[in-house]
Design a protein around this motif. Structure first.
Motif, short mmCIF file in Angstrom:
data_model
loop_
_atom_site.label_atom_id
_atom_site.label_comp_id
_atom_site.label_asym_id
_atom_site.label_seq_id
_atom_site.Cartn_x
_atom_site.Cartn_y
_atom_site.Cartn_z
N PRO A 225 12.28 -18.56 34.71
CA PRO A 225 12.54 -17.58 33.66
C PRO A 225 13.18 -18.21 32.43
O PRO A 225 13.93 -19.18 32.53
N ASP A 226 12.89 -17.63 31.27
CA ASP A 226 13.55 -18.04 30.03
C ASP A 226 14.87 -17.31 29.85
O ASP A 226 15.78 -17.84 29.20
N GLN A 227 14.96 -16.10 30.37
CA GLN A 227 16.20 -15.33 30.28
C GLN A 227 16.38 -14.52 31.56
O GLN A 227 15.41 -14.13 32.20
N VAL A 228 17.66 -14.28 31.87
CA VAL A 228 18.00 -13.44 33.02
C VAL A 228 19.11 -12.50 32.59
O VAL A 228 20.05 -12.91 31.91
N ALA A 229 19.00 -11.25 32.96
CA ALA A 229 20.03 -10.27 32.62
C ALA A 229 20.31 -9.39 33.82
O ALA A 229 19.41 -9.07 34.61
N GLY A 230 21.58 -8.98 33.95
CA GLY A 230 21.95 -8.06 35.02
C GLY A 230 22.30 -8.78 36.32
O GLY A 230 22.18 -10.00 36.45
N GLU A 231 22.74 -7.99 37.28
CA GLU A 231 23.13 -8.49 38.59
C GLU A 231 22.58 -7.60 39.70
O GLU A 231 22.33 -6.41 39.48
N GLY A 232 22.39 -8.20 40.87
CA GLY A 232 21.94 -7.44 42.03
C GLY A 232 20.58 -6.80 41.79
O GLY A 232 19.67 -7.42 41.25
N ILE A 233 20.46 -5.52 42.18
CA ILE A 233 19.17 -4.84 42.03
C ILE A 233 18.83 -4.55 40.57
O ILE A 233 17.68 -4.23 40.24
N ASP A 234 19.81 -4.68 39.69
CA ASP A 234 19.57 -4.43 38.26
C ASP A 234 19.14 -5.69 37.52
O ASP A 234 18.93 -5.65 36.31
N THR A 235 18.96 -6.80 38.23
CA THR A 235 18.58 -8.06 37.59
C THR A 235 17.14 -8.00 37.08
O THR A 235 16.25 -7.47 37.76
N VAL A 236 16.93 -8.54 35.88
CA VAL A 236 15.58 -8.66 35.33
C VAL A 236 15.39 -10.11 34.87
O VAL A 236 16.33 -10.77 34.41
N TRP A 237 14.15 -10.61 34.98
CA TRP A 237 13.81 -11.97 34.61
C TRP A 237 12.73 -11.93 33.53
O TRP A 237 11.72 -11.22 33.68
N ALA A 238 12.93 -12.67 32.45
CA ALA A 238 11.96 -12.69 31.35
C ALA A 238 11.27 -14.05 31.32
O ALA A 238 11.91 -15.11 31.37
N TYR A 239 9.92 -14.02 31.21
CA TYR A 239 9.11 -15.24 31.20
C TYR A 239 8.23 -15.23 29.94
O TYR A 239 7.48 -14.28 29.72
N ASP A 240 8.35 -16.27 29.12
CA ASP A 240 7.50 -16.41 27.94
C ASP A 240 6.31 -17.31 28.29
O ASP A 240 6.50 -18.46 28.72
N MET A 241 5.12 -16.82 28.08
CA MET A 241 3.93 -17.58 28.45
C MET A 241 3.80 -18.86 27.62
O MET A 241 3.32 -19.89 28.12
N SER A 242 4.26 -18.82 26.35
CA SER A 242 4.17 -20.02 25.50
C SER A 242 5.03 -21.14 26.07
O SER A 242 4.61 -22.30 26.11
N THR A 243 6.22 -20.81 26.48
CA THR A 243 7.11 -21.82 27.06
C THR A 243 6.54 -22.34 28.36
O THR A 243 6.55 -23.55 28.62
N PHE A 244 6.05 -21.44 29.17
CA PHE A 244 5.52 -21.81 30.47
C PHE A 244 4.30 -22.74 30.33
O PHE A 244 4.21 -23.78 30.98
N ARG A 245 3.39 -22.38 29.47
CA ARG A 245 2.17 -23.16 29.32
C ARG A 245 2.42 -24.45 28.56
O ARG A 245 1.77 -25.48 28.80
N GLY A 246 3.43 -24.45 27.66
CA GLY A 246 3.69 -25.66 26.85
C GLY A 246 4.35 -26.76 27.65
O GLY A 246 4.08 -27.95 27.43
N SER A 247 5.19 -26.40 28.58
CA SER A 247 5.93 -27.43 29.31
C SER A 247 5.55 -27.53 30.78
O SER A 247 6.03 -28.43 31.47
N GLY A 248 4.72 -26.54 31.24
CA GLY A 248 4.38 -26.51 32.65
C GLY A 248 5.61 -26.32 33.49
O GLY A 248 5.75 -26.89 34.55
N LYS A 249 6.55 -25.49 32.95
CA LYS A 249 7.85 -25.32 33.59
C LYS A 249 7.72 -24.59 34.92
O LYS A 249 7.21 -23.48 34.98
N ARG A 250 8.17 -25.21 35.97
CA ARG A 250 8.21 -24.60 37.30
C ARG A 250 9.50 -25.02 37.99
O ARG A 250 10.14 -25.99 37.57
N PRO A 251 9.87 -24.36 39.06
CA PRO A 251 11.12 -24.72 39.74
C PRO A 251 11.11 -26.17 40.20
O PRO A 251 10.09 -26.66 40.65
#
Length: 251
Positions: A225-251
């Motif tokens: 993820p590029d950003q993470v907000a919240g805790e527990g069940i309220d957590t959300v993860w944001a993924y930008d396709m440009s960042t993902f495809r540009g760097s091949g970012k994976r765990p």
């Protein structure tokens, strides 16, 4: 001899006088009276022993009517329960179960924070009762929700109308696997772990480079993820396709 109006008559048989007895006179008088009785009286007397009382007939008809009424009410209730419950139970019978769990107020707030203000259309995959779509529409997004449950879709449309954002918020009955998401810049998903790997591949193939994917409750297994907000069940993860495809970012 007959007595009729106080006058006695004598009959002559073979030249002899025959006096009618008192019993014969009474019997003859009874026969005459009976033969002269009104037809209505005879009909009532002859049928009186064969006709059921009117009160019993009315009671039987009432019981029959109540029986049909109860049967109709019970049958109609069962059909209504089946029609309402089936769309909620059916997802549990699918290979990948995506149950309806309403988003919390905090989850909605976190999703709105992750959205790019006013940039591009939004889609909520499995929109439920429409909370995310309506919240995004209030922020000025053109938002679309896809949901399999027709009752939830109709309710979502009603809520959008009530909130005054029906021109920005649209809802459709559809299977997410049959929808192409290439036209959306913001994708929101409340998924379950079993579906995330397959959905990850689908979105990677279909989305444009400027798209953002927001996962709620469960993250994607291979994307970072590029950003993470919240805790527990309220957590959300944001993924930008440009960042993902540009760097091949994976765990």
């Amino acid at each position: 001899m007959e007595s009729c109006g106080g006058v006695w008559k004598f009959e002559v048989t073979d030249g002899d006088f025959r006096t009618t007895s008192q019993e014969e006179i009474r019997f003859s008088h009874f026969v005459k009276l009976y033969n002269c009785a009104p037809a209505e009286t005879l009909t009532e007397e002859s049928q009186s022993g064969c006709v059921l009382p009117t009160s019993l007939e009315a009671s039987g008809l009432k019981k029959s009517s109540w029986g049909f009424l109860v049967t109709g009410v019970v049958g109609g209730t069962l059909v209504a329960v089946y029609a309402v419950a089936t769309p909620f139970i059916a997802p549990a019978l699918r290979k990948i179960c995506l149950p309806f769990v309403p988003a919390t107020t905090k989850q909605i707030e976190n999703v709105v924070k992750m959205l790019r203000s006013g940039r591009g259309p939004l889609v909520d995959i499995g929109s439920g009762d429409g909370r995310i779509v309506i919240a995004a529409a209030k922020e000025g997004f053109t938002a679309v929700g896809y949901e399999l449950n027709p009752w939830l879709v109709w309710y979502s449309r009603y809520r959008a109308w009530r909130e005054g954002v029906q021109h920005l918020a649209k809802f459709y009955i559809s299977d997410l696997w049959k929808v192409t998401f290439s036209q959306y810049s913001n994708v929101v998903i409340f998924g379950v772990p079993q579906m995330m790997p397959q959905l990850e591949k689908k979105l990677e193939l279909e989305l444009q480079d400027d798209a953002r994917v927001i996962a709620c409750r469960f993250p994607f297994p291979h994307w970072t993820p590029d950003q993470v907000a919240g805790e527990g069940i309220d957590t959300v993860w944001a993924y930008d396709m440009s960042t993902f495809r540009g760097s091949g970012k994976r765990p």
